[in-house]
Design a protein around this motif. Sequence first.
Motif, short mmCIF file in Angstrom:
data_model
loop_
_atom_site.label_atom_id
_atom_site.label_comp_id
_atom_site.label_asym_id
_atom_site.label_seq_id
_atom_site.Cartn_x
_atom_site.Cartn_y
_atom_site.Cartn_z
N ASN A 63 0.93 -0.45 4.66
CA ASN A 63 0.46 0.38 3.39
C ASN A 63 -0.54 1.56 4.08
O ASN A 63 -1.76 1.17 4.44
CB ASN A 63 -0.26 -0.55 2.58
CG ASN A 63 0.82 -1.76 2.18
OD1 ASN A 63 1.86 -1.48 1.85
ND2 ASN A 63 0.44 -2.90 2.31
N THR A 72 4.17 3.13 1.65
CA THR A 72 4.53 1.58 2.37
C THR A 72 5.68 1.90 3.44
O THR A 72 6.80 2.23 3.10
CB THR A 72 5.03 0.55 1.26
OG1 THR A 72 3.83 0.54 0.34
CG2 THR A 72 5.18 -0.81 1.98
N ASP A 137 -3.09 -2.65 6.14
CA ASP A 137 -3.53 -1.81 5.06
C ASP A 137 -4.46 -0.80 5.67
O ASP A 137 -5.41 -1.06 6.27
CB ASP A 137 -4.17 -2.80 4.08
CG ASP A 137 -3.31 -3.53 3.22
OD1 ASP A 137 -2.36 -3.16 2.60
OD2 ASP A 137 -3.82 -4.84 3.19
#
Length: 141
Positions: A63, A72, A137
């Motif tokens: 992400n 994503t 992330d």
Amino acid sequence: MKTLKLMLAAIALLFISIAANAAVKSAKNEPTQSDVVNMYINAIKTGTTADITKRLNDDMQFNLKRGENVNTLNKTQLLDYLQNNTVANAVVSTTTTVLTDDGNTARVKVEFKYDGYIRVDEITLSKSSGWRIANVDSIFS
């Protein structure tokens, strides 16, 4: 006759040692959690994905957040992104912090400090058949 007995004893000993050796499984040299994180850091810095390819779960997610936009990527898209979006000869320093680690899963924070901006990646690793990256992330600031 004495020579024959010695030869049979030697052959028996040889078979026993071979059988004992076959029963012992050789330990695989699986990369440690730290090794996998370092492979990831190297892939981000250089775009070289040869080492990290085997260390990404097939269903992993990456992400990437830039401002309000979140993209994503799956494993294939991430590898393509790394190969095509690495800044050549960039001066970057990294700081790594283990956020959580229970022996089977871990969350590691890596700060990439470039000239003018910082990228923070939080990597989730899982250990099923060796340490693998399950999720990343990434935030730019």
